[in-house]
Design a protein around this motif. Structure first.
Motif, mmCIF file in Angstrom:
data_model
loop_
_atom_site.group_PDB
_atom_site.id
_atom_site.type_symbol
_atom_site.label_atom_id
_atom_site.label_comp_id
_atom_site.label_asym_id
_atom_site.label_seq_id
_atom_site.Cartn_x
_atom_site.Cartn_y
_atom_site.Cartn_z
ATOM 1 N N LEU A 19 0.847 -1.166 0.093
ATOM 2 C CA LEU A 19 0.000 -0.106 0.087
ATOM 3 C C LEU A 19 0.871 1.259 -0.011
ATOM 4 O O LEU A 19 0.583 2.297 -0.753
ATOM 5 C CB LEU A 19 -0.875 -0.082 1.196
ATOM 6 N N ASP A 70 -9.500 3.700 -14.790
ATOM 7 C CA ASP A 70 -9.055 1.964 -14.941
ATOM 8 C C ASP A 70 -9.622 1.612 -15.748
ATOM 9 O O ASP A 70 -9.126 0.415 -16.194
ATOM 10 C CB ASP A 70 -8.997 1.528 -13.308
ATOM 11 N N ARG A 103 -15.143 -7.933 -19.888
ATOM 12 C CA ARG A 103 -14.212 -8.774 -20.735
ATOM 13 C C ARG A 103 -14.836 -10.230 -20.831
ATOM 14 O O ARG A 103 -14.634 -10.672 -21.704
ATOM 15 C CB ARG A 103 -12.666 -9.143 -20.064
ATOM 16 N N PRO A 133 -14.176 -4.467 -14.932
ATOM 17 C CA PRO A 133 -13.523 -4.865 -16.179
ATOM 18 C C PRO A 133 -13.601 -6.488 -16.545
ATOM 19 O O PRO A 133 -13.711 -7.000 -17.388
ATOM 20 C CB PRO A 133 -11.996 -4.634 -15.952
ATOM 21 N N LEU A 134 -13.795 -7.149 -15.405
ATOM 22 C CA LEU A 134 -13.839 -8.566 -15.298
ATOM 23 C C LEU A 134 -15.372 -9.022 -15.937
ATOM 24 O O LEU A 134 -15.278 -9.662 -17.189
ATOM 25 C CB LEU A 134 -13.943 -9.315 -14.060
ATOM 26 N N LYS A 159 -22.721 -17.978 -3.281
ATOM 27 C CA LYS A 159 -21.588 -18.583 -3.653
ATOM 28 C C LYS A 159 -20.846 -19.008 -2.219
ATOM 29 O O LYS A 159 -20.503 -20.084 -2.035
ATOM 30 C CB LYS A 159 -20.414 -18.131 -4.693
ATOM 31 N N ILE A 219 -4.226 -2.953 -13.732
ATOM 32 C CA ILE A 219 -4.580 -4.011 -14.632
ATOM 33 C C ILE A 219 -3.757 -3.761 -15.971
ATOM 34 O O ILE A 219 -3.272 -2.658 -16.372
ATOM 35 C CB ILE A 219 -5.977 -3.636 -15.236
ATOM 36 N N TYR A 259 -6.725 -10.649 -13.546
ATOM 37 C CA TYR A 259 -7.285 -9.948 -12.505
ATOM 38 C C TYR A 259 -6.499 -8.754 -12.092
ATOM 39 O O TYR A 259 -5.193 -8.602 -12.695
ATOM 40 C CB TYR A 259 -7.556 -10.864 -11.087
ATOM 41 N N PRO A 291 -6.133 2.919 1.552
ATOM 42 C CA PRO A 291 -6.551 2.570 0.151
ATOM 43 C C PRO A 291 -7.423 3.629 -0.497
ATOM 44 O O PRO A 291 -7.826 3.742 -1.711
ATOM 45 C CB PRO A 291 -7.291 1.321 0.639
ATOM 46 N N THR A 342 -13.859 -1.175 -9.094
ATOM 47 C CA THR A 342 -12.776 -1.124 -10.123
ATOM 48 C C THR A 342 -12.389 -2.593 -10.689
ATOM 49 O O THR A 342 -11.848 -2.797 -11.592
ATOM 50 C CB THR A 342 -11.923 -0.524 -9.361
ATOM 51 N N ASN A 343 -12.304 -3.612 -9.815
ATOM 52 C CA ASN A 343 -11.787 -4.778 -10.134
ATOM 53 C C ASN A 343 -12.980 -5.758 -10.908
ATOM 54 O O ASN A 343 -12.615 -6.441 -11.800
ATOM 55 C CB ASN A 343 -11.127 -5.454 -9.083
ATOM 56 N N GLN A 372 -8.749 -12.125 -1.974
ATOM 57 C CA GLN A 372 -9.817 -12.638 -3.201
ATOM 58 C C GLN A 372 -9.619 -13.986 -3.066
ATOM 59 O O GLN A 372 -10.843 -14.745 -3.721
ATOM 60 C CB GLN A 372 -9.455 -11.734 -4.179
ATOM 61 N N ALA A 375 -8.013 -0.695 -18.658
ATOM 62 C CA ALA A 375 -7.824 -2.173 -18.398
ATOM 63 C C ALA A 375 -8.521 -2.750 -20.002
ATOM 64 O O ALA A 375 -8.073 -3.853 -20.307
ATOM 65 C CB ALA A 375 -9.100 -2.512 -17.344
ATOM 66 N N LEU A 376 -9.259 -2.097 -20.556
ATOM 67 C CA LEU A 376 -9.851 -2.695 -21.674
ATOM 68 C C LEU A 376 -9.649 -1.879 -23.290
ATOM 69 O O LEU A 376 -9.889 -2.339 -24.038
ATOM 70 C CB LEU A 376 -11.431 -2.652 -21.704
ATOM 71 N N PHE A 389 -5.946 0.035 -8.254
ATOM 72 C CA PHE A 389 -6.182 -1.232 -8.939
ATOM 73 C C PHE A 389 -5.227 -1.075 -10.322
ATOM 74 O O PHE A 389 -5.300 -0.263 -11.118
ATOM 75 C CB PHE A 389 -7.580 -1.559 -9.192
ATOM 76 N N GLN A 392 -15.156 -8.168 -3.586
ATOM 77 C CA GLN A 392 -14.078 -8.568 -3.125
ATOM 78 C C GLN A 392 -13.710 -10.164 -3.351
ATOM 79 O O GLN A 392 -12.711 -10.512 -3.039
ATOM 80 C CB GLN A 392 -14.043 -8.292 -1.601
ATOM 81 N N THR A 393 -14.833 -10.730 -3.550
ATOM 82 C CA THR A 393 -14.605 -12.285 -3.988
ATOM 83 C C THR A 393 -14.992 -12.894 -5.104
ATOM 84 O O THR A 393 -15.099 -14.044 -5.326
ATOM 85 C CB THR A 393 -15.153 -13.030 -2.676
ATOM 86 N N ILE A 394 -15.722 -11.949 -5.908
ATOM 87 C CA ILE A 394 -16.028 -12.371 -7.104
ATOM 88 C C ILE A 394 -14.975 -12.696 -8.361
ATOM 89 O O ILE A 394 -14.079 -11.834 -8.461
ATOM 90 C CB ILE A 394 -17.087 -11.502 -7.940
ATOM 91 N N ASN A 395 -14.991 -14.002 -8.588
ATOM 92 C CA ASN A 395 -13.714 -14.297 -9.518
ATOM 93 C C ASN A 395 -14.129 -14.530 -10.778
ATOM 94 O O ASN A 395 -13.163 -14.873 -11.706
ATOM 95 C CB ASN A 395 -12.857 -15.613 -8.941
ATOM 96 N N ARG A 416 -2.906 -5.401 -19.983
ATOM 97 C CA ARG A 416 -3.585 -6.110 -21.110
ATOM 98 C C ARG A 416 -2.614 -6.563 -22.260
ATOM 99 O O ARG A 416 -2.510 -5.986 -23.196
ATOM 100 C CB ARG A 416 -4.614 -4.905 -21.826
ATOM 101 N N GLY A 453 -3.091 2.128 -3.367
ATOM 102 C CA GLY A 453 -4.210 1.322 -3.093
ATOM 103 C C GLY A 453 -4.827 1.199 -4.662
ATOM 104 O O GLY A 453 -5.885 0.514 -4.798
#
Lengths: 304, 422
Positions: A122, B273, B249, B245-246, A274, A131, A222, B42, B241-242, A231, B277-278, A129, B215-218, A133, A127
């Motif tokens: 950090l 972002d 895509r 893009p997932l 899930k 990414i 990711y 953060p 943010t994470n 995660q 990312a894309l 993100f 935070q946990t979606i993959n 490509r 912090g």
């Protein structure tokens, strides 16, 4: 009408796609879990900082790609030795001191290490993100009504290769036998002249090299950020317990089961469910088969 | 008189003089407010951008005579998490003696900060956080200049019903809409208000409403496979943010086709972002935000035009770029605070409140093309805090709606195949 209840030719494609997704997602989980199960099984240490090494691997790939334009798959070649050295360093600096201590002390130590690594990331990299490509992240493969991403296929292939290689290493090499002997009975192994400190050092370094490589491999898929490890890592604990502590094939099988629960559960009931499903599975395994699906009975208490 | 007495007397005189100087300086010279933002941790990236926006507009205010005849100054405090936000708000009020605190942008922080400020009887002036619960706690001296998450949902449905539906040659009630959202108070606030308005006011057909933990979606594939079978015209997705893009895509991988995709807020599809990312694969996605490139300054009221232009120039001079969301929210909020203080001529809580409630400016009157009309809960009105729909077009988020405010137009309506969005 609930799509899950609808039947027809389109349904075959759906099932095929869900199966492929399970397989590929399972590959990613296995990649992360295999190093964890190795450390867990042989050292009897729950490495709560495992996810943070994954995060460091993702950052390595990110910086190599953005600063030098190096493709993650090339980074993989240097990442394995780098993380092997990182593992050795962390073992000597941190883990050696607590390897004979109680589980509580070990948990505090690895949780502390995890928090420290997250905060170092950090401070150093903010912090944000991150990414990348690279070309492989936008290559889509299509076969028999299903679609998947090239980077996921590569991650899956490497996961299988790594699992098989580690199993072979444990089974047929002298070092592997020594590692298994240490896992079964630390004191007896010492009496037989085995340098257990060396075994632990090696185990930890291999485990960290595996998860570092995993970080590089998932980086096209990711975002990298200081808490990225979280995660995946709670999942990795479920996988390891499910498959049996220290069992590589079990980790692979456990990963596929967790992925199947996640994909199937998300499709039929919704993504919000899930975690409920795989933690129910986790509790179920702990109650009915504490050694895990493939684990040897009593393994969970060995060497304690 | 002994030497010692002389020394004491001198010291006493010096102290008196210093105190007098400080008091007079404080009276005629400066007016101090507290600025609370996350500057470490953060949330720091956006927090620093807000501080930058505050500083730019503070200088603009001082160039125009300050507030209540005094130069406006800041006491800046760092609030990386809710606990720090509360303690720092208390410190600003008790130790620094400020009567007004502004900040803190994040929905994670604004609740704790405003609660602590209210306990010290100081005015809390929120410029950015969107938590719908913020104004529902009966705190009399707590105000928010930005709309809340439910306002975002209101605007998104407005855009879908009034702009997209006619361009698809459909009635709003003929549109099938799938809701997908991360499950924090922000995502839920936007999504639930959008669902309610879409259904009750326009009779749109909701085909799905899915929540997930960002935070946990993959893997979104199972959801995308399910959505494909439901064939929605519109995907309303509130993401971070994470996960944004997932989803995008994987939707492309699965060749999931829909007519339009709508998001709200500066995270996810509204964040730079997403474009990074894309690349050009991002083309077509909509995000509700403050005005971006394409924004037509001439569409504002004359006084709004002038201040918006000065604001943009000041941001350009300091950062070298067009104002970002953080600059706009902080800057717009602080400018509004100046308008209130000009009217109240006092920081007395009751006079301040009267001034807030009496302000009535139409949309287009100030920075970001905003207007002012607060309700009794201290919330500025949805239709006055004009929001804009931006669209990703070849690496840039550009303003496309409402059309009277922009030179750019929404493209790819309905969205063509994934490889034809060029």
């Amino acid at each position: 009408m609930d799509p899950a209840a609808r039947l027809g030719p389109a349904q075959i494609d759906v099932v095929a796609q869900l199966a492929v997704s399970t397989l590929l997602l399972g590959g990613i989980y296995a990649l992360i879990a295999v190093g964890l199960t190795l450390i867990f099984g042989i050292m009897r240490v729950v490495n709560f900082a495992h996810g943070e090494f994954l995060m460091l691997g993702m950052y390595l790939a990110f910086f190599a790609f953005t600063l030098r334009g190096v493709d993650p798959y090339l980074v993989l070649i240097i990442a394995i030795p780098i993380f092997y050295l990182v593992g050795l360093f962390v073992y000597v600096l941190v883990m050696r001191g607590v390897i004979h201590a109680s589980h509580n002390v070990q948990i505090f130590t690895t949780v502390g290490l995890s928090t420290a690594l997250q905060n170092i990331a950090l401070v150093m990299w903010t912090g944000d993100f991150r990414i990348i490509r690279p070309w492989e992240s936008s290559v889509v493969l299509r076969a028999a009504g299903t679609a998947f991403n090239l980077a996921q296929v590569v991650a899956f292939a490497v996961a299988v290769a790594l699992t098989v290689a580690l199993m072979a290493f444990m089974k047929w090499t002298h070092t592997g036998r020594v590692m298994r002997a240490t896992a079964q009975d630390r004191d007896a192994a010492t009496l037989m002249g085995i340098d257990t400190d060396r075994v632990y050092r090696l185990t930890f370094a291999i485990g960290i090299a595996c998860v570092g490589a995993a970080g590089v491999l998932v980086s096209p898929l990711y975002a990298a950020y200081p808490q990225a490890g979280l995660q995946f890592v709670t999942l990795a604990y479920v996988v390891v317990v499910l498959g049996g502590l220290g069992d590589m094939a079990g980790a692979m099988l456990g990963s596929l089961i967790v992925a199947a629960v996640e994909v199937g559960g998300s499709y039929i009931f919704g993504a919000a469910w899930k975690e409920v499903f795989y933690f129910l599975l986790f509790i179920g395994v702990l109650v009915f088969r504490p050694a895990g699906l493939l684990g040897q009975r009593g393994a969970e208490t060995l060497g304690a | 008189m002994t030497r010692r007495h002389l020394a004491f007397a001198l010291a006493a005189i010096l102290i008196t003089l210093t105190v007098l100087a400080a008091v007079t300086y404080g009276q005629s010279g400066e007016y101090k407010i507290g600025v609370l933002e996350p500057l470490t941790g953060p949330l720091a990236g956006e927090g620093k951008r807000h501080l930058e926006g505050f500083e730019i507009v503070r200088d603009m205010i001082n160039d125009r005579g300050g507030v209540m005849g005094k130069k406006l100054t800041f006491v800046v405090a760092d609030a990386p998490d809710p606990t720090a936000a509360a303690t720092e708000a208390t410190r600003l009020a008790t130790r620094e003696g400020v009567k007004i605190i502004t900040g803190t942008f994040s929905s994670r922080l604004c609740g704790a900060a405003s609660e602590a400020a209210a306990r010290q009887n100081v005015i809390y002036w929120e410029t950015s956080c969107v938590d719908p619960r913020f104004n529902k706690r009966g705190l009399k001296n707590v105000y928010r200049t930005e709309i809340d998450a439910t306002g975002f949902g209101w605007y998104n449905v407005e855009f879908i019903a009034k702009h997209l539906a006619p361009r698809f040659n459909k009635k709003p009630s003929e549109l099938k809409i799938a809701f997908l959202s991360e499950d924090s108070s922000y995502g839920q606030g936007v999504t639930e208000s959008a669902r309610a308005r879409a259904k009750n006011e326009f009779g749109m057909q909701e085909v799905a409403a899915e929540y997930y933990n960002f935070q946990t979606i993959n893997d979104f594939t199972p959801i995308i496979v399910k959505f494909k079978q439901l064939a929605p015209d519109i995907v309303h997705h509130i993401g971070y943010t994470n996960d944004a893009p997932l989803f995008w895509r994987q939707a492309r991988e699965q060749n999931f086709l829909f007519k339009a995709h709508v998001h709200a807020g500066a995270t996810g599809y509204g964040s730079a972002d997403f474009g990074k990312a894309l690349g050009n694969d991002a083309n077509g996605a909509f995000a509700l935000l403050e005005p971006g490139p394409g924004f037509k300054i001439e569409s504002l009221k004359p006084e709004g035009q002038k201040i918006e232009k000065d604001f943009r120039d000041a941001v350009q001079k300091r950062t070298g770029s067009y104002p970002l969301g953080g600059h706009q929210l902080a800057g717009g909020g602080l400018w509004l605070l100046k308008l209130v203080l000009d009217r109240a001529k006092s920081d007395d809580a009751d006079k301040f409140r009267d001034a807030v409630m009496s302000l009535d400016l139409p949309a287009g009157s100030m920075i970001n093309g905003w207007g002012v009309k607060f309700n009794q809960e201290g919330q500025n009105a949805n239709e006055r805090v004009q929001h804009y729909m931006l669209q990703w077009q070849n690496g840039q988020l550009v303003t496309v709606w409402p059309e009277e405010f922009t030179t750019m137009r929404a493209k790819w309506i309905p969205l063509p195949a994934w490889d034809q969005r060029k």
